[in-house]
Design an enzyme around this catalytic site. Structure first.
Site, PDB file in Angstrom:
ATOM      1  N   TYR A  53       0.790  -1.229   0.000  1.00 54.06           N
ATOM      2  CA  TYR A  53       0.000   0.000   0.000  1.00 54.06           C
ATOM      3  C   TYR A  53       0.825   1.284   0.000  1.00 54.06           C
ATOM      4  O   TYR A  53       0.254   2.368  -0.054  1.00 54.06           O
ATOM      5  CB  TYR A  53      -0.959   0.001   1.205  1.00 54.06           C
ATOM      6  CG  TYR A  53      -1.853  -1.207   1.221  1.00 54.06           C
ATOM      7  CD1 TYR A  53      -2.823  -1.386   0.246  1.00 54.06           C
ATOM      8  CD2 TYR A  53      -1.718  -2.186   2.195  1.00 54.06           C
ATOM      9  CE1 TYR A  53      -3.638  -2.504   0.236  1.00 54.06           C
ATOM     10  CE2 TYR A  53      -2.537  -3.303   2.204  1.00 54.06           C
ATOM     11  CZ  TYR A  53      -3.490  -3.456   1.222  1.00 54.06           C
ATOM     12  OH  TYR A  53      -4.294  -4.564   1.219  1.00 54.06           O
ATOM     13  N   HIS A  96      -7.690   1.260  -6.444  1.00 55.95           N
ATOM     14  CA  HIS A  96      -7.006   0.382  -5.489  1.00 55.95           C
ATOM     15  C   HIS A  96      -5.522   0.695  -5.537  1.00 55.95           C
ATOM     16  O   HIS A  96      -4.945   0.834  -6.624  1.00 55.95           O
ATOM     17  CB  HIS A  96      -7.235  -1.095  -5.825  1.00 55.95           C
ATOM     18  CG  HIS A  96      -8.672  -1.479  -5.739  1.00 55.95           C
ATOM     19  ND1 HIS A  96      -9.292  -1.726  -4.542  1.00 55.95           N
ATOM     20  CD2 HIS A  96      -9.618  -1.615  -6.703  1.00 55.95           C
ATOM     21  CE1 HIS A  96     -10.561  -2.004  -4.771  1.00 55.95           C
ATOM     22  NE2 HIS A  96     -10.785  -1.934  -6.071  1.00 55.95           N
ATOM     23  N   LEU A  97      -4.906   0.796  -4.380  1.00 58.94           N
ATOM     24  CA  LEU A  97      -3.479   1.096  -4.309  1.00 58.94           C
ATOM     25  C   LEU A  97      -2.643  -0.045  -4.877  1.00 58.94           C
ATOM     26  O   LEU A  97      -1.690   0.181  -5.618  1.00 58.94           O
ATOM     27  CB  LEU A  97      -3.083   1.362  -2.852  1.00 58.94           C
ATOM     28  CG  LEU A  97      -3.696   2.627  -2.249  1.00 58.94           C
ATOM     29  CD1 LEU A  97      -3.712   2.545  -0.737  1.00 58.94           C
ATOM     30  CD2 LEU A  97      -2.927   3.839  -2.718  1.00 58.94           C
ATOM     31  N   SER A  98      -3.001  -1.266  -4.514  1.00 58.65           N
ATOM     32  CA  SER A  98      -2.243  -2.430  -4.980  1.00 58.65           C
ATOM     33  C   SER A  98      -2.925  -3.026  -6.211  1.00 58.65           C
ATOM     34  O   SER A  98      -4.085  -2.731  -6.500  1.00 58.65           O
ATOM     35  CB  SER A  98      -2.153  -3.487  -3.871  1.00 58.65           C
ATOM     36  OG  SER A  98      -3.429  -4.030  -3.599  1.00 58.65           O
ATOM     37  N   ARG A 132      -9.281 -11.571  -3.838  1.00 59.65           N
ATOM     38  CA  ARG A 132      -9.247 -10.134  -4.142  1.00 59.65           C
ATOM     39  C   ARG A 132      -9.498  -9.844  -5.624  1.00 59.65           C
ATOM     40  O   ARG A 132      -9.583  -8.694  -6.025  1.00 59.65           O
ATOM     41  CB  ARG A 132      -7.901  -9.535  -3.742  1.00 59.65           C
ATOM     42  CG  ARG A 132      -7.636  -9.580  -2.261  1.00 59.65           C
ATOM     43  CD  ARG A 132      -6.363  -8.822  -1.918  1.00 59.65           C
ATOM     44  NE  ARG A 132      -5.906  -9.114  -0.586  1.00 59.65           N
ATOM     45  CZ  ARG A 132      -6.327  -8.485   0.517  1.00 59.65           C
ATOM     46  NH1 ARG A 132      -7.228  -7.533   0.430  1.00 59.65           N
ATOM     47  NH2 ARG A 132      -5.845  -8.828   1.695  1.00 59.65           N
TER      48      ARG A 132
END
Length: 150
Positions: A26, A103-105, A114
């Site tokens: 993150y 989404h950060l990742s 996910r």
């Protein structure tokens, strides 16, 4: 005189821990730092920016409901609610405000649970895996979309 466009940025559970939580996924920026960058970017474009982070699904849903007729665009990082919340999806569809999912990742390079989002197929766009910059890209896209409507 035309009213300023308004963009709502919503962040879901555990994003208040940015800067501390799993920086390899993150990043090291805090949510406050990210939001400060977005506020500056919005101000330069003469856009009003509102932000809410909540670990409670119902608070995010209430914010979406309250946005009806008041907000022109939503940027949302639903975090873990991405993979579980039909209620968030229904709220976004109910108010019919265009939104971008962030989404950060890169959720597709992580655990299989996910990989599915309840929001992506209804979003104007999805940005993932670009870290905090993904929010800046989403805000730029939202601003361009709003300017194109004027």
């Amino acid at each position: 005189m035309t009213a300023k466009s308004r963009i709502l940025v919503l962040n879901g559970p555990n994003l208040n821990l940015l800067g501390l939580r799993e920086p390899t996924h993150y990043g090291s920026q805090t949510l406050e730092q990210i939001v400060a960058i977005l506020r500056d970017q919005a101000q330069k474009a003469d856009i009003e920016l509102e932000h809410l982070q909540s670990n409670r699904e119902y608070e995010l849903i209430e914010a979406i409901h309250q946005a009806f007729g008041k907000v022109d665009f939503i940027i949302i990082n639903p975090a873990a609610f991405t993979h579980t919340s039909v209620a968030l999806r229904d709220a976004l569809l109910g108010v019919a405000i265009p939104f971008i999912e962030v989404h950060l990742s890169n959720v597709h390079a992580r655990e299989p649970f996910r990989h599915h989002s309840y929001l992506s197929d209804k979003a104007q766009g999805v940005i993932c895996g670009l870290g905090a910059q993904g929010y800046e890209f989403a805000l730029s896209a939202a601003i361009r979309a709003l300017q194109a409507k004027q």
